[in-house]
Write a protein that holds these residues in place. Sequence first.
Motif, PDB file in Angstrom:
ATOM      1  N   ARG A 110      -3.083  35.309   9.648  1.00 47.36           N
ATOM      2  CA  ARG A 110      -1.677  35.073   9.283  1.00 47.36           C
ATOM      3  C   ARG A 110      -1.170  36.100   8.282  1.00 47.36           C
ATOM      4  NH1 ARG A 110      -0.709  32.589   4.451  1.00 47.36           N
ATOM      5  NH2 ARG A 110      -2.551  32.037   3.213  1.00 47.36           N
ATOM      6  N   GLY A 204       3.117  31.042   5.864  1.00 51.17           N
ATOM      7  CA  GLY A 204       2.602  31.369   7.184  1.00 51.17           C
ATOM      8  C   GLY A 204       3.540  32.272   7.939  1.00 51.17           C
ATOM      9  N   ASN A 205       3.328  32.369   9.230  1.00 50.53           N
ATOM     10  CA  ASN A 205       4.135  33.239  10.078  1.00 50.53           C
ATOM     11  C   ASN A 205       5.219  32.427  10.781  1.00 50.53           C
ATOM     12  OD1 ASN A 205       2.456  35.342   9.458  1.00 50.53           O
ATOM     13  ND2 ASN A 205       1.164  35.074  11.238  1.00 50.53           N
TER      14      ASN A 205
END
Length: 207
Positions: A110, A204-205
């Motif tokens: 990530r 996160g992504n």
Amino acid sequence: MPIRFLALGDSYTIGEAVSPADSWPVQLVQRLRARGIPVADPVIVAATGWTTAELAAAIDTTPLDGPFDLVTLLIGVNDQYRGLPCDHTYRQRIRHLLHRAIALAGGEPRRVLVLSIPDWSVTPFASDRDRPAISTAIQAFAAANRAAAQEAGAAWVDITPLSRQAATDPDLLAADGLHPSATMYRRWVELILPLAHAILSGNGNPP
């Protein structure tokens, strides 16, 4: 401690034909700092002309004290430029580079962000070449990189459509008629910034 950023790539990452301050990694750091994220100056492992194999060799010989909080990867255009096929061997090389990038990011996919490959077929440098063939090949290499990023769980940002705007806007190209200008890199950063901010803020992504 300052947040650490490693940029892996080729001429597009070092900012060939523009000043170092105008390269997209440096512009990205400036934008992140403006958002209150204390990012150190980027560590850049890149050189004009590097293929995936040459970048892998450079990583092997460059002392890199990981882990890094963000690792970006932009590579593949020189594989295409040299006429190398987008085949099983290339896919293995890009997967290997992604595994190396993830290891340098502390084993966290990530924290890795892969950029698509710019389409240089629209530049004056390609005026005497088979532009449709170049564009088609670039698309194939970019698709291989995207598939590898998704397989590895890394983030992906598609800058290829932006690169094609240089076909009608000469201000998006550096004086060499091939590489992006500071203005083009600024547009790339607009796409990269939300992803990088999410990664570094621990969210996160985003999709």
